[in-house]
Motif scaffolding. Sequence first.
Motif, PDB file in Angstrom:
ATOM      1  N   GLN A  16      44.216  46.730  41.699  1.00 10.96           N
ATOM      2  CA  GLN A  16      42.884  46.137  41.714  1.00 10.96           C
ATOM      3  C   GLN A  16      41.814  47.220  41.596  1.00 10.96           C
ATOM      4  O   GLN A  16      40.869  47.106  40.793  1.00 10.96           O
ATOM      5  CB  GLN A  16      42.669  45.350  43.010  1.00 10.96           C
ATOM      6  N   GLU A  51      34.914  39.150  44.599  1.00 14.26           N
ATOM      7  CA  GLU A  51      35.209  38.659  43.262  1.00 14.26           C
ATOM      8  C   GLU A  51      35.594  37.192  43.272  1.00 14.26           C
ATOM      9  O   GLU A  51      36.130  36.696  44.239  1.00 14.26           O
ATOM     10  CB  GLU A  51      36.323  39.474  42.592  1.00 14.26           C
ATOM     11  N   THR A 101      36.270  34.909  31.079  1.00 21.04           N
ATOM     12  CA  THR A 101      37.122  35.640  30.140  1.00 21.04           C
ATOM     13  C   THR A 101      37.202  34.917  28.802  1.00 21.04           C
ATOM     14  O   THR A 101      36.839  33.756  28.680  1.00 21.04           O
ATOM     15  CB  THR A 101      38.542  35.800  30.709  1.00 21.04           C
ATOM     16  N   LEU A 115      39.229  41.272  27.877  1.00 22.65           N
ATOM     17  CA  LEU A 115      40.240  42.088  28.542  1.00 22.65           C
ATOM     18  C   LEU A 115      41.430  42.350  27.640  1.00 22.65           C
ATOM     19  O   LEU A 115      41.820  41.503  26.831  1.00 22.65           O
ATOM     20  CB  LEU A 115      40.729  41.386  29.819  1.00 22.65           C
ATOM     21  N   ASP A 143      45.489  43.926  31.147  1.00 20.67           N
ATOM     22  CA  ASP A 143      44.533  43.851  32.255  1.00 20.67           C
ATOM     23  C   ASP A 143      44.345  42.422  32.765  1.00 20.67           C
ATOM     24  O   ASP A 143      44.014  42.214  33.937  1.00 20.67           O
ATOM     25  CB  ASP A 143      43.176  44.414  31.826  1.00 20.67           C
ATOM     26  N   TYR A 144      44.540  41.446  31.892  1.00 21.53           N
ATOM     27  CA  TYR A 144      44.293  40.058  32.280  1.00 21.53           C
ATOM     28  C   TYR A 144      45.146  39.602  33.471  1.00 21.53           C
ATOM     29  O   TYR A 144      44.605  39.037  34.437  1.00 21.53           O
ATOM     30  CB  TYR A 144      44.515  39.151  31.070  1.00 21.53           C
ATOM     31  N   LEU A 201      43.762  41.179  36.647  1.00 18.97           N
ATOM     32  CA  LEU A 201      42.513  40.551  37.077  1.00 18.97           C
ATOM     33  C   LEU A 201      42.789  39.240  37.811  1.00 18.97           C
ATOM     34  O   LEU A 201      42.219  38.973  38.877  1.00 18.97           O
ATOM     35  CB  LEU A 201      41.613  40.302  35.871  1.00 18.97           C
TER      36      LEU A 201
END
Length: 458
Positions: free
Chosen positions: A259, A278, A308, A336, A340-341, A344
Amino acid sequence: MATPGAGTVLWILVTLTTCLSSLLYLTGSDITCPVACVTGLIVLVSSLLLWRLRQRDDGTGRRVCVLVLGDIGRSPRMQYHALSLSKHGYNVTFVGFLDTKPHQDVLRQEKIKIVPIAEVKGVRVGPKILTYVTKVIVQFLQLLHVLLRMELQSHILMQNPPGLPSMAVAWLVCVLRGSRFIIDWHNYGYTIMALSHGQRHPVVRLAKWYEHLFGPLATHNLCVTKAMKDDLQKNWGIKATTLYDRPASIFREAPLTLQHQLFMRLAKTYPEFQYKDEDFSILLKALEEYEGFIKGGASLPSLVCVITGKGPQKEHYRKLIDCLHLEHVKICTPWLEAEDYPVLLGSADLGVCLHKSSSGLDLPMKVVDMFGCCLPVCAIQFSCLQELVKHEENGLIFRDSQELAEQLKALLSQFPNSDGTLGLFRRNLRTNRGERWSDNWDQNVLPLITSCSTTKQR
């Protein structure tokens, strides 16, 4: 429905030739002999071409073409198909647009060969129908050229929608080359077109007829929900296998180190990530109401909301976001990388899904990924959503922005205490993870592929 064999196609050609010659003979035509010679020559050349197109080698039974008339990088389900096939030793030719980078696992897999095709724009002058028709014709010829030039494949597995013209091309190539044809129904193409044109538009009605024509010609059909399976059987005469979307192994709760690395990397471009609270949200009216709750004295955490994707309305939403001037809600819209997705999602506290099915028969892939990360969701209501989201068990279902705002308030009022409703949903997801994509695929799709291969070898 089985693909016609070489003998069947040749028999049709011979029959047509015989009928034509007999007709000319019975009518006493003087051109019987020349026509018979010409038609015989056509049959001979056609037979040689068919023989060449269908020429098998030792590797044919282990080759599969995965086809999507869209961006490969934004087609996770088809990427999972390719990875599952390669895991079982199949050589995969992955055909589609290459606008965004596919997942690293796809790029690293030696048994997956990506064959990029260009998205056709069509003629830019004249009426829109001319643009659309020329686009379909050129795309048809492009796909036909690509599929006929590649090595003989045992199967062509294609995504629908989009299916125009890929469904017709894939079927034709399977007939010519003796391959098996599999359609993976994600939705109905004509219902998506109807959103912008209306149900009675001639193009929509033509698209519906087209899908009804070519859908039943597939050897096997897959679909994403039980509701779609029932609809295909009842209204289309198609027997399909339900292959639910399941999260791949890359979707999991992210450890704190991952993270931190992701947020530090994103913070260089998106200043919103300099904060540590977040959340995911997309419905701007609900966020305005949430802001109002805080200004009214409610004890709620500030939010970082990540929208996204890169759909056609992204710029429109950016302009709306700039006009909100929210103090307690920070919104960013990053694109992204595939790697990375999942991190996240695994780092978030709540997911929000605004997917509305055009047919009411498909399920949002993003929720599947969120559940793979044990991330509770608030999802907008539509028919068959209950096959995935269980209200008050793994998430909440809302109907409008006001209801979503109240759900955000209720779920986040006890944050970060894990004893609240949000923590309960996450614990339920951990307990009932269900099977992953690979197990689901092995159980439902692999038998279809292997049974076809065994039949061919006999």
